[in-house]
Design a protein around this motif. Structure first.
Motif, short mmCIF file in Angstrom:
data_model
loop_
_atom_site.label_atom_id
_atom_site.label_comp_id
_atom_site.label_asym_id
_atom_site.label_seq_id
_atom_site.Cartn_x
_atom_site.Cartn_y
_atom_site.Cartn_z
N GLU A 78 0.82 -1.21 0.00
CA GLU A 78 0.00 0.00 0.00
C GLU A 78 0.85 1.27 0.00
OE1 GLU A 78 -2.67 -0.62 3.30
OE2 GLU A 78 -3.68 -2.27 2.26
N ASN A 88 -6.42 3.12 -7.98
CA ASN A 88 -7.34 2.16 -7.36
C ASN A 88 -6.87 1.72 -5.97
OD1 ASN A 88 -8.94 2.19 -9.69
ND2 ASN A 88 -7.66 0.65 -10.64
N GLU A 90 -7.62 2.68 -2.88
CA GLU A 90 -8.64 2.45 -1.86
C GLU A 90 -9.33 1.10 -2.07
OE1 GLU A 90 -8.91 4.12 0.98
OE2 GLU A 90 -7.21 5.23 0.16
N GLU A 91 -9.61 0.74 -3.30
CA GLU A 91 -10.21 -0.57 -3.59
C GLU A 91 -9.25 -1.69 -3.21
OE1 GLU A 91 -11.19 -0.34 -7.76
OE2 GLU A 91 -12.26 1.54 -7.41
N HIS A 92 -7.97 -1.48 -3.50
CA HIS A 92 -6.96 -2.49 -3.18
C HIS A 92 -6.84 -2.66 -1.66
CE1 HIS A 92 -3.94 -5.03 -5.05
NE2 HIS A 92 -3.11 -4.75 -4.06
N LYS A 93 -6.91 -1.57 -0.92
CA LYS A 93 -6.86 -1.63 0.54
C LYS A 93 -8.05 -2.43 1.09
CE LYS A 93 -4.35 2.58 1.75
NZ LYS A 93 -4.46 3.90 2.41
N ILE A 94 -9.21 -2.25 0.49
CA ILE A 94 -10.40 -2.99 0.92
C ILE A 94 -10.19 -4.48 0.71
CG2 ILE A 94 -12.84 -3.43 0.38
CD1 ILE A 94 -13.05 -0.34 -0.15
N LYS A 95 -9.62 -4.87 -0.43
CA LYS A 95 -9.33 -6.29 -0.69
C LYS A 95 -8.36 -6.83 0.36
CE LYS A 95 -11.14 -6.80 -4.97
NZ LYS A 95 -12.26 -7.62 -5.24
N GLU A 98 -10.17 -7.38 3.63
CA GLU A 98 -11.03 -8.57 3.54
C GLU A 98 -10.21 -9.85 3.69
OE1 GLU A 98 -12.90 -8.00 -0.26
OE2 GLU A 98 -14.39 -6.61 0.54
N GLU A 134 -5.33 -9.39 -8.52
CA GLU A 134 -5.28 -8.08 -7.86
C GLU A 134 -3.99 -7.33 -8.16
OE1 GLU A 134 -8.02 -6.99 -6.51
OE2 GLU A 134 -8.98 -8.93 -6.80
N GLN A 137 -3.03 -5.88 -11.64
CA GLN A 137 -3.67 -4.65 -12.05
C GLN A 137 -2.74 -3.46 -11.99
OE1 GLN A 137 -7.39 -4.11 -9.99
NE2 GLN A 137 -8.11 -6.15 -10.53
#
Length: 143
Positions: A78, A88, A90-95, A98, A134, A137
């Motif tokens: 990160e 992207n 923020e989306e990667h942080k969410i993954k 999870e 992921e 990307q």
């Protein structure tokens, strides 16, 4: 899926690894590739320990190590993505969040040795998909 060792087989015989690292898994950022190899190593250790009949405490400790190392890896990744203004992020942080939560849940679910068998395919799928889908990307940004 492989089977557990039988009494007539040496427990520590030279058996194939569960996940074999290849250069196809590299994304071209040395520290990220090295950490990915480390994560794969921990997964292979978990699989090996399960196969030789390691204690539940050993299996849970290995999952804890995976969780802690994954957190370090995600923080590293990160920070690198932040430094290049990855759109992207923020989306990667969410993954990442999870995946860490799922690892914590699985660690808590391992109460008996037989529970470990359910985790092994998840771990392989998790990391191979994380790297191939992921992390691929943002691979182009570094090339």
């Amino acid at each position: 899926m492989a089977h557990r060792y039988t009494e007539d087989q040496p427990k520590y015989a030279d058996k194939p690894l569960y996940i074999v690292w290849t250069d196809k898994l590299c994304i071209g950022v040395n520290i990220i590739d090295e950490q990915h190899r480390g994560l794969v190593c921990i997964i292979n250790t978990f699989y090996h320990d399960y196969e030789i009949g390691a204690s539940i405490s050993t299996l849970r400790a290995t999952l804890k190590m995976l969780e802690e190392y994954a957190a370090i890896h995600f923080e590293t990744e990160e920070r690198i993505l932040e430094s290049i203004n990855y759109p992207n992020l923020e989306e990667h942080k969410i993954k990442h969040a999870e995946l860490l939560l799922k690892t914590q849940q699985m660690q808590n679910e391992v109460q008996v040795e037989t529970d470990s068998w359910k985790i092994i395919p998840f771990l392989k799928r998790w990391w191979i998909e994380h790297i191939f889908e992921e992390d691929r990307q943002f691979e182009h940004v570094f090339k």
